[in-house]
Design a protein around this motif. Structure first.
Motif, PDB file in Angstrom:
ATOM      1  N   UNK A 300      80.710  -6.371  37.196  1.00 39.99           N
ATOM      2  CA  UNK A 300      80.795  -5.805  38.464  1.00 39.99           C
ATOM      3  C   UNK A 300      79.566  -4.997  38.447  1.00 39.99           C
ATOM      4  N   UNK A 301      78.303  -5.458  38.675  1.00 33.77           N
ATOM      5  CA  UNK A 301      77.129  -4.724  38.507  1.00 33.77           C
ATOM      6  C   UNK A 301      76.927  -3.464  39.361  1.00 33.77           C
ATOM      7  N   UNK A 302      76.844  -2.205  39.130  1.00 32.37           N
ATOM      8  CA  UNK A 302      76.989  -1.327  39.986  1.00 32.37           C
ATOM      9  C   UNK A 302      75.454  -0.734  40.011  1.00 32.37           C
ATOM     10  N   UNK A 303      74.375  -1.026  39.403  1.00 32.57           N
ATOM     11  CA  UNK A 303      72.963  -0.137  39.365  1.00 32.57           C
ATOM     12  C   UNK A 303      71.850  -1.140  38.675  1.00 32.57           C
ATOM     13  N   UNK A 304      70.777  -0.873  38.955  1.00 32.91           N
ATOM     14  CA  UNK A 304      69.806  -1.750  38.386  1.00 32.91           C
ATOM     15  C   UNK A 304      68.614  -0.647  38.256  1.00 32.91           C
ATOM     16  N   UNK A 305      67.907  -0.900  36.842  1.00 38.61           N
ATOM     17  CA  UNK A 305      66.700  -0.106  36.804  1.00 38.61           C
ATOM     18  C   UNK A 305      65.722  -0.904  36.471  1.00 38.61           C
ATOM     19  N   UNK A 306      64.363  -0.577  36.487  1.00 34.14           N
ATOM     20  CA  UNK A 306      63.193  -1.510  35.590  1.00 34.14           C
ATOM     21  C   UNK A 306      62.358  -0.541  35.011  1.00 34.14           C
ATOM     22  N   UNK A 307      62.144  -0.834  33.648  1.00 30.08           N
ATOM     23  CA  UNK A 307      61.363  -0.213  32.823  1.00 30.08           C
ATOM     24  C   UNK A 307      59.949  -0.485  32.941  1.00 30.08           C
ATOM     25  N   UNK A 308      59.190   0.262  32.173  1.00 25.61           N
ATOM     26  CA  UNK A 308      57.628   0.319  32.359  1.00 25.61           C
ATOM     27  C   UNK A 308      57.030  -1.145  32.030  1.00 25.61           C
ATOM     28  N   UNK A 309      57.663  -2.064  31.577  1.00 29.82           N
ATOM     29  CA  UNK A 309      57.396  -3.240  31.115  1.00 29.82           C
ATOM     30  C   UNK A 309      57.991  -4.483  31.768  1.00 29.82           C
TER      31      UNK A 309
END
Length: 704
Positions: A300-309
């Motif tokens: 149950x994926x609730x959020x996503x983030x993308x790092x500097x790479x």
């Protein structure tokens, strides 16, 4: 002097202890994993270490006495965002406010709107110029605030003839691109993200998920009338849970619910998904950490983030795991796990709902049950993986070789490292090494490309003598054939008497079926030819062919490296016996003339193409690449069609059926096999329950 010597010795041992490899990961309460090329779970040392917790000691003025500070913890927060300055914004949903802190957790301010209060805000986003966008869920609006927290613009349900009348605007998350276009994730919106221009004008729905259609739904569509199908519960796509962006302007979405594919998407401005691997499930879980029975166990994926790479990080609220994927969607590692009930442990999560990263790639994870933010920093291992993977993704394969070797030094089972080294070896034209490394990494395309290069180089260096040998062979065969065409030994060979041994005659009949199937099956029925022994030998040959094919087929066409001969034996013979029994039962009722012996022998002989084609095809695949995959699959499909035709002709001739009767017999046989399978399943279940009941009764009697 003596004391001085003991002091030197003690100092020496302390120095040695200090120089020993650090074992700080032993104190980490969670485990980190990846998966190898065969999908097996691989333990890793931690990729992240917990730095600490922020947001746990918030204070606010006492409403009755402004000079007195009182505890004001967060209440059911739903979103976190880190701006370009590294400052933290949290949608404190239960307290109807936005919490603004430094990255170390020092409170800067509470953003509230006394004249027009927030009502359960669930999303927050801050642009580079300091503008704050809030998804004010309870008020069914999105607000744009300036850097001081003053309302600049309010966006309510957009008006457009393209929006259904039943559409409810409950914004959950908001993201703003460089053009100041807003992408809003709405609770329950199967249409996708709501896209608004800076003035709030509706521009369309964006990035909608597809509808998952089960085989049963597809069958209903074929068989039901429009009126009947209209009474079915409508199948809707799953709504998007969250949205994020990166410095390159790509848009990332995550989906939960019943979705099993495309849970994570990387979209361009046109809405095209750039992840070729999206057909696989996202959100990893260790098998022993799945929830209790009765709870949906899918991620149950609730959020996503993308790092500097450019790596994508998703959080699974249900299974409490955080999964990391590179920019192409390949799994790097995942970690986490549920915190013990009734206690709090740094690094373990109770209900992670959102996450984000700062400029230093430090990870901030928001927990809406603990009402805190946990902060994590990349370990040496995580930094090495990130460095090496970025070089690989940038096409600098040779530069990535040393970092990948460092990663393998830290953990020799890390599959992405083998893939990175394989690409480096391929770039340096070390094709044999690249082929082995691609196989270790489980990359079929890379393996095939390496072999193509090896084959091309070999042919270039050996073509002249290969062509000469072939030409000489053709000339010798032609000349020899003409000179000996009328010689006595060839006439005697052509007219040699056939062996009268019954066993050999039955085997010859099996081969005759391949060339003249109708004559062969008619001989089984009318002349009573064939035997159980010869049929059993053919069956054993087919089983051996199944095993040989799995062992001998090139990795380009068969990625399996483990063959379970017992499972193959069981599956093959269970299906075979079920077919024989079902066909005999159906034919006995449906006026078939064939006896059980005829069905058994004819069905066995019909499988001979698998020996005649399957084994050679498996060995030939080792000199083929995926460029010739169409040829490989054509031959394999032709073999399957040949077997199907032989079985059809067997039924038709053994039972003396017409064409239509043969089709009906095949259909009824397959239905009977299905019924037999269901009955066996029910009987096994009842037998197991009966065994448990008898065992419990035995325990009751013996313990009393």
């Amino acid at each position: 002097m003596k004391i001085h010597k003991w002091g030197l010795v003690l100092s020496f041992f302390l120095l040695c202890a200090a120089l020993l490899p650090a074992t700080a990961f032993a104190s980490v309460k969670y485990s980190t994993y990846t998966k190898d090329s065969r999908g097996n779970l691989v333990w890793l040392q931690p990729a992240y270490f917990p730095l600490g917790v922020i947001g746990q000691n918030l204070m606010a003025p006492d409403p009755g006495n402004k000079s007195v500070q009182m505890s004001s913890p967060m209440k059911n927060p739903k979103d976190i965002f880190i701006d370009a300055k590294g400052e933290v914004y949290i949608a404190d949903t239960g307290n109807n406010r936005i919490v603004h802190m430094t990255e170390s957790g020092q409170l800067l301010r509470y953003i509230t709107l006394p004249e027009n209060p927030f009502n359960k805000p669930e999303g927050v986003f801050v642009t580079n110029d300091g503008s704050i966008y809030v998804a004010d869920t309870g008020n069914k609006r999105v607000l744009k605030l300036d850097a001081s927290g003053k309302v600049m613009q309010e966006y309510k349900r957009p008006e457009s003839r393209y929006i259904p009348d039943t559409f409810v605007f409950d914004p959950a998350k908001v993201m703003v691109d460089e053009r100041e276009f807003m992408y809003i994730a709405v609770h329950g919106s199967y249409e996708g993200l709501v896209m608004l221009d800076p003035k709030g004008k509706f521009q369309g729905f964006f990035g909608a998920n597809g509808t998952a259609i089960s085989p049963l739904d597809a069958l209903k569509r074929m068989l039901y009338t429009k009126k009947m199908y209209a009474n079915e519960v409508a199948k809707r796509p799953e709504p998007i849970n969250s949205v994020a962006t990166d410095k390159n302007g790509y848009i990332f979405t995550v989906t939960g619910g019943t979705a099993t594919t495309n849970q994570l998407k990387k979209l361009n401005v046109k809405g095209d998904n750039l992840l070729r691997s999206s057909s696989k499930p996202f959100g990893e879980t260790a098998p022993w950490d799945v929830p209790a029975e009765g709870v949906m166990t899918g991620p149950q994926l609730t959020d996503v983030a993308v790092d500097q790479s450019g790596n994508m990080i998703v959080v699974d609220q249900q299974n409490k795991y955080i999964s990391h994927y590179d920019g192409s969607g390949n799994l790097l590692y995942f970690w986490g796990g549920a915190s013990a009930i009734g206690s709090s442990q740094v690094g373990l999560l109770k209900s992670p709902v959102a996450l984000d990263v700062n400029e230093r790639n430090e990870l901030f994870v928001l927990d809406d049950q603990e009402n805190i933010v946990q902060v994590f920093r990349l370990s040496e291992f995580g930094q090495k993986v990130d460095q090496a993977n970025q070089l690989t993704l940038a096409g600098r394969y040779e530069d990535s070789e040393q970092p990948w070797r460092e990663v393998l030094r830290l953990n020799g089972q890390f599959a992405p490292a083998y893939l990175g080294l394989a690409k480096s070896a391929f770039k340096k034209e070390q094709y044999e090494t690249a082929k082995d490394l691609f196989k270790e990494a489980g990359n079929q395309q890379g393996y095939s490309d390496s072999f193509w290069q090896i084959r091309m180089l070999w042919l270039q260096s050996n073509f002249s003598w290969i062509a000469s040998v072939i030409l000489l062979g053709v000339i010798l065969y032609t000349v020899t054939n003409k000179l000996t065409a009328k010689r006595e030994f060839r006439v005697r060979w052509r007219n040699r008497p056939k062996s009268q041994n019954r066993f050999l005659s039955n085997l010859r009949l099996a081969l005759h079926v391949l060339k003249h199937p109708i004559d062969g099956f008619s001989a089984i029925h009318y002349e009573n030819k064939g035997s159980y022994l010869s049929a059993s030998i053919v069956l054993l040959g087919v089983y051996a062919s199944l095993i040989i094919s799995q062992f001998a087929t090139s990795f380009s066409f068969n990625p399996k490296t483990f063959v379970d001969i017992y499972s193959t034996f069981t599956q093959f013979f269970i299906v075979w016996i079920a077919w024989i029994v079902a066909n005999y039962l159906v034919s006995s009722i449906y006026r078939g003339e064939g006896r059980f012996k005829h069905i058994f022998i004819g069905s066995a002989y019909a499988l001979l193409p698998y020996i005649a084609i399957g084994i050679p095809l498996a060995f030939i695949s080792n000199v083929m690449t995926m460029s010739e995959a169409s040829i490989y699959h054509f031959v394999g499909n032709a073999m399957t069609v040949w077997i199907g035709l032989l079985i059809f002709w067997k039924i038709q001739n053994v039972h003396n059926y017409t064409f239509g009767e043969t089709i009906m017999n095949v259909f009824l046989t397959l239905c009977t096999m299905l019924v037999i399978g269901v009955l066996i399943f029910i009987i096994m279940g009842l037998t197991s329950d009966l065994g448990s009941l008898l065992y419990q009764m035995y325990q009751e009697v013996t313990l009393r």
